[in-house]
Enzyme design. Structure first.
Site, short mmCIF file in Angstrom:
data_model
loop_
_atom_site.label_atom_id
_atom_site.label_comp_id
_atom_site.label_asym_id
_atom_site.label_seq_id
_atom_site.Cartn_x
_atom_site.Cartn_y
_atom_site.Cartn_z
CE LYS A 22 -1.83 1.81 4.01
NZ LYS A 22 -1.50 3.24 4.03
CG ASN A 23 2.50 2.77 3.52
OD1 ASN A 23 1.34 3.08 3.43
ND2 ASN A 23 3.03 2.66 4.73
NE ARG A 93 -0.31 12.16 7.65
CZ ARG A 93 0.30 13.25 7.84
NH1 ARG A 93 -0.74 14.37 8.16
NH2 ARG A 93 1.43 13.65 7.57
CB CYS A 117 -5.84 11.33 11.63
SG CYS A 117 -4.11 10.84 12.22
NE ARG A 122 -0.03 10.21 10.20
CZ ARG A 122 -0.26 9.16 9.80
NH1 ARG A 122 -1.67 8.34 10.12
NH2 ARG A 122 0.37 8.43 8.87
CG ASP A 306 2.79 1.36 9.47
OD1 ASP A 306 2.04 2.34 10.16
OD2 ASP A 306 2.88 1.59 8.16
CB VAL A 328 6.86 6.49 14.85
CG1 VAL A 328 6.63 7.31 13.25
CG2 VAL A 328 8.33 5.83 14.55
NE ARG A 398 -7.55 4.29 5.16
CZ ARG A 398 -6.65 4.73 6.12
NH1 ARG A 398 -6.93 4.87 7.56
NH2 ARG A 398 -5.54 5.12 5.69
C1 UD1 Z 1 3.98 7.09 6.56
C2 UD1 Z 1 3.02 5.68 6.23
C3 UD1 Z 1 2.55 5.17 7.67
C4 UD1 Z 1 3.61 4.84 8.43
C5 UD1 Z 1 4.62 6.18 8.82
C6 UD1 Z 1 5.57 5.86 9.67
C7 UD1 Z 1 2.35 6.06 4.11
C8 UD1 Z 1 1.32 6.32 3.05
N1 UD1 Z 1 2.09 6.09 5.31
O1 UD1 Z 1 3.23 7.94 7.03
O2 UD1 Z 1 1.87 3.89 7.26
O3 UD1 Z 1 2.92 4.47 9.84
O4 UD1 Z 1 4.98 6.54 7.57
O5 UD1 Z 1 6.31 4.93 9.28
O6 UD1 Z 1 3.68 5.64 3.46
N2 UD1 Z 1 5.81 14.91 10.88
C9 UD1 Z 1 5.99 16.04 11.12
N3 UD1 Z 1 5.91 17.21 10.08
C10 UD1 Z 1 5.66 16.59 8.80
C11 UD1 Z 1 5.47 15.14 8.48
C12 UD1 Z 1 5.59 14.45 9.70
O7 UD1 Z 1 5.87 16.63 12.25
O8 UD1 Z 1 5.62 17.58 7.75
C13 UD1 Z 1 5.67 13.94 11.80
C14 UD1 Z 1 4.47 13.14 11.91
O9 UD1 Z 1 3.58 13.77 12.96
C15 UD1 Z 1 4.92 11.90 12.91
C16 UD1 Z 1 6.37 11.50 12.18
O10 UD1 Z 1 6.64 12.78 11.62
O11 UD1 Z 1 4.97 11.97 14.27
C17 UD1 Z 1 6.49 10.46 11.13
O12 UD1 Z 1 5.55 10.74 10.32
P1 UD1 Z 1 5.57 10.53 8.57
O13 UD1 Z 1 6.84 9.53 8.25
O14 UD1 Z 1 5.33 11.65 7.91
O15 UD1 Z 1 4.23 9.31 8.37
P2 UD1 Z 1 3.54 9.40 7.24
O16 UD1 Z 1 4.16 9.73 5.79
O17 UD1 Z 1 2.16 10.04 7.23
#
Ligand code: UD1
Length: 429
Positions: A22-23, A93, A117, A122, A306, A328, A398
């Site tokens: 998926k990711n 998201r 969420c 996030r 995950d 995380v 999902r």
């Molecule tokens: C992706 C994965 C999700 C997985 C996560 C962490 C996809 C579609 N989803 O989610 O399944 O659980 O990685 O491995 O690939 N953060 C900030 N600012 C930002 C972006 C992120 O502070 O602009 C923080 C988030 O709040 C969180 C951390 O960084 O605490 C990691 O988030 P992130 O790696 O961005 O997760 P996703 O990419 O949304």
């Protein structure tokens, strides 16, 4: 609405095929927006999040053709609208992934803010800061990110913290920027590498994907390509964790064991026997009750957040006391209260759960709260004695392809039933 009804107490046994990740599929679908020629994507999993992405692309005027054999052709030459509306973004998201490609190719994008969420706030501040560093002008008006740019300019950008979709968004944007971009503190997840391989097949020049420094040389144009999505390491790990929680023997085929090192190490720490070949991995946990195991999530190559909820179920039935620390996301323990309803002994201590394993769990009605939490409740239901009803099952759909068919193939007694009770609003994860 639907629910899953599980009659527990059967150790899982047999073989199951891993779906495409998926990711990796979601960013590759977004990458199609960089092209005015078709992108053919193979090994696409049949998931709600993929359907949502296709609806989003269709909303923009992009042509999506589905073929047999899990392949899709995406043609963004017909794009008419560079926007992602709230109704779609709120359910997924990862819709934020269209921001970088739209801005890079079309110079403008209006993408709804994902908002809060179920698993923490996030934010997307790092995505936006990176695009601004590449010359974009970004405002947020009425909950909509409005991004404008002439041609983006290559830059050096150090991400404040590791973000997977943030890295992917900026890497995609940089492929069409003027000049070189260096992304520092980049996410090293295999799905980032998979996306880079797809972009390279489209004519992009990228070095260092899979390390924390990614270098991208911008091109004026990319071309159509064919890409096969890598196997889903989280789905694979989920079936293996289910084998351990139920004291079963499960083989996952059409997968890549090399992507599962941190998970396999912790599965082995429970006392299970692990064997693997080039595209399969087997866990034999039939000999004994799993031993307690300590988990601390972190970005790849660390233990995946995950996989955290699934290991909470192993801990709940293990011999001894385990600790599960989430670093995380700030609020990713909503499965704990549901597992307690099934007899799990869990004590929260800040961002750690201290879990004292019980010889058995007992079936109960439980509520799915996000994607990985939901599947952990399914595993708990299979491990427990008695009947478990997992409600709000749309969360599982999902991200898990045919979850009940695959679990049933391994011997689980599980069926999908209509759920007539009213449920609350959808939350993205
Ligand atoms: C992706 C994965 C999700 C997985 C996560 C962490 C996809 C579609 N989803 O989610 O399944 O659980 O990685 O491995 O690939 N953060 C900030 N600012 C930002 C972006 C992120 O502070 O602009 C923080 C988030 O709040 C969180 C951390 O960084 O605490 C990691 O988030 P992130 O790696 O961005 O997760 P996703 O990419 O949304």
């Amino acid at each position: 609405m639907e629910m899953l009804r599980i009659e527990g107490g059967t150790p899982l046994a047999g073989e199951v095929r891993a779906s495409g990740a998926k990711n990796a599929t979601l960013p590759v679908l977004a990458a199609s927006l960089l092209l005015d020629e078709p992108l053919i994507i193979e090994n696409v999993p049949h998931l709600e999040d993929v359907t949502t992405s296709n609806v989003l692309l269709a909303h923009m005027g992009v042509g999506v053709t589905m073929y047999d054999n899990m392949a899709l052709a995406v043609d963004a030459s017909t794009i008419v609208r560079c926007e992602a509306p709230y109704d779609l973004v709120k359910t997924m998201r990862a819709s934020i992934l269209v921001l970088g490609p739209l801005l890079a190719r079309r110079g403008h994008a209006d993408v709804s803010l994902p908002g809060g969420c179920a698993i923490g706030s996030r934010p997307v501040d790092i995505h936006l800061a990176g695009l601004e560093a590449m010359g974009a002008e970004i405002t947020v008006e009425g909950g909509i990110i409005k991004a404008r740019a002439g041609r983006l300019t290559g830059t050096r950008f150090a991400m404040e913290s590791v973000t997977v979709t943030g890295t992917e968004n900026l890497m995609m944007a940089a492929t069409l920027a003027d000049g070189d971009t260096v992304l520092e503190n980049a996410a090293r997840e295999p799905e980032v590498v998979d996306l880079a391989q797809c972009l390279v097949a489209m004519g992009a020049e990228i070095q260092g994907a899979g390390t924390s420094t990614i270098r991208i040389r911008g091109k004026s144009r990319l071309h159509g390509a064919r890409h096969r999505v890598l196997p889903d390491r989280i789905e694979t790990g989920t079936f293996l964790a289910a084998a351990v929680a139920t004291k079963g023997i499960v083989t996952v085929s059409q997968t890549d064991p090399a992507l599962l090192e941190a998970t396999a190490e912790k599965l082995a720490a429970t006392g299970a026997r692990i064997e693997s070949g080039s595209d399969w991995i087997r866990v034999d946990a039939s000999a004994q009750r799993p031993r307690a195991v300590n988990i601390r999530t972190s970005p790849y190559p660390g233990f995946a957040t995950d996989m955290q909820a699934q290991f909470c179920v192993i801990a709940a039935v293990a011999n001894g006391t385990s600790s599960v620390t989430e670093t995380v996301f700030e609020n990713r323990f909503m499965h704990a209260a549901e597992l307690e309803r099934m007899g799990a002994m869990i004590r929260p201590e800040g961002n750690t759960l201290v879990i004292t394993g019980q010889p058995t769990l007992t079936g109960a009605p439980v509520m799915a709260t996000d994607l990985r939490a939901s599947v952990s409740l399914v595993i708990a239901g299979i491990a427990a004695s008695g009947t478990t009803d997992v409600r709000r099952v749309y969360h599982i759909d999902r991200g898990y392809e045919c979850v009940e068919e695959k679990m049933a193939q391994l011997g689980a007694q599980i069926q999908r039933l209509p759920d007539k009770q009213p449920v609350g609003s959808t939350v993205a994860s």
